[in-house]
Scaffold this active site. Structure first.
Site, short mmCIF file in Angstrom:
data_model
loop_
_atom_site.label_atom_id
_atom_site.label_comp_id
_atom_site.label_asym_id
_atom_site.label_seq_id
_atom_site.Cartn_x
_atom_site.Cartn_y
_atom_site.Cartn_z
CB SER A 42 -0.94 0.02 1.22
OG SER A 42 -0.20 -0.09 2.42
CG ASP A 329 -4.01 5.52 6.59
OD1 ASP A 329 -2.83 5.31 6.94
OD2 ASP A 329 -4.52 5.00 5.59
CG HIS A 332 -0.85 4.03 4.34
ND1 HIS A 332 -2.01 3.51 4.87
CD2 HIS A 332 -0.19 3.01 3.73
CE1 HIS A 332 -2.06 2.20 4.59
NE2 HIS A 332 -0.96 1.88 3.91
#
Length: 360
Positions: A42, A329, A332
């Protein structure tokens, strides 16, 4: 009056000429490298998970709220590292492999096979029904086949050899697998698990080299204990979890040893290890140096545990200005921080690969 106006006009002309010259120079320059190829999780995924049956997605708000295309599957409020690096190189953003538009001339400058929640260890991706690195390598080979079909073997070989292959993964192997998986902990102690991950990593690098990759950049393990989610779940304070950070330090050190041992068998290749740990750790403890105000909590929601579906439009307390935060978040970085670390990675790679931009 005329004597005052003439110098002003002259100054405007000089500024215009300077801007024109800079633009002309930029247009006259070739991209620094012909292609950017992304493999990972991610931290670099641009939407491959969108069509998968998995909860690990971010193709909804407030993700993408500061990105021109909106929520695309990037785990960020705006651009992520590959976007900035592509801009620095002078090529379009590498498209997600599963994007229906990723074909023809659109993929000649690279591809992105990253899948959020994947890791070096095959079982990490399986936990969340996402794409493991073994399948990502299958996609890379298919991309190479498509490029070869379009431009021929000779030109394709140049693209593969001069392009930069980036690997960014590993965090999920710990924070979303080993630390949560009692069976895995019973099967492997921490030293054994690290060895398992290293074996997977070296195997991946050898396979990439076998496909024609000569310039490979591997993003090192970040300070896992400084992630807001890990701080909240383990300490509940604003300090990093030292034991988790030590695992990252140990992995990075061991990876360097293994890469150094492997390099004599790859005399025509260069593998660069990008130190994400030091950059993020320093930013966490010295936020003002990076133009930040918040580091131990994220922008989305409460800033402690929200990620993926938990970071949504209804999340209470989401900040107004993500640029003040190291993290968007609980896992990240924010787009602003991504810009800084992308520049750091880019400059490191340019120096290590000995790259020089050519004139058209």
């Amino acid at each position: 009056m005329a004597s005052q106006i003439l110098p002003m006009v002259a100054a405007v002309i000089l500024v215009s000429q300077s801007l024109w010259a800079q633009q002309a120079l930029a247009q006259a320059e070739e991209p620094l490298v012909p292609a950017l190829i992304i493999i990972g999780d991610s931290t670099v995924d641009v939407g491959n998970n969108n069509g998968l049956v998995t909860v690990i997605k971010s193709n909804f708000g407030p993700y993408g709220r500061d990105f021109s295309a909106g929520p695309t599957g990037r785990f960020c409020n705006g651009k992520i590292i590959p976007d900035y690096v592509a801009e620095f190189i002078g090529i379009p953003y590498p498209m997600a492999y599963l994007d229906p538009a990723a074909k023809g001339s659109a993929i000649l400058t690279g591809i992105n096979t990253a899948s959020s929640a994947s890791g070096f260890y095959e079982g990490t991706a399986k936990n969340f029904n996402v794409i493991p690195l073994s399948q990502q390598m299958v996609w890379i080979k298919d991309w190479q086949r498509q490029v070869t079909d379009q431009v021929g073997p000779a030109r394709a070989a140049t693209i593969f050899e001069e392009g930069i292959f980036v690997v960014s993964t590993g965090s999920n192997d710990y924070v979303n697998n080993y630390y949560l998986n009692i069976l895995l902990q019973e099967k492997y102690n921490q030293d054994q698990y690290r060895t398992l991950l290293l074996d997977c990593t070296i195997g991946l690098l050898k396979e990439m080299y076998a496909t024609g990759a000569k310039r490979i950049a591997v993003v090192g393990m970040p300070p896992l204990g400084c992630l807001p989610s890990q701080i909240k779940l383990r300490l509940g304070t604003n300090k990093c979890v030292d034991s988790l950070n030590q695992n990252a330090i140990d992995f990075n050190a061991a990876l360097k040893v293994e890469v150094d041992k492997m390099m004599p068998s790859m005399p025509d290749a260069k593998i660069v290890l990008l130190d994400s740990y030091s950059y993020i750790y320093d930013a966490f403890h010295n936020p003002a140096k990076y133009g930040l105000k918040k580091t131990s909590e994220a922008c989305c929601g409460t800033g402690t545990v929200e990620v993926a579906i938990l970071c949504n439009e209804a999340s209470p307390g989401t900040c107004q200005n993500a640029d003040e935060y190291l993290f968007w978040d609980s896992f990240h970085p924010s787009s602003k921080f991504n810009a800084g670390i992308a520049r750091y990675f880019f400059d490191t790679a340019v120096k290590a690969f000995g790259l020089v931009r050519k004139q058209k």
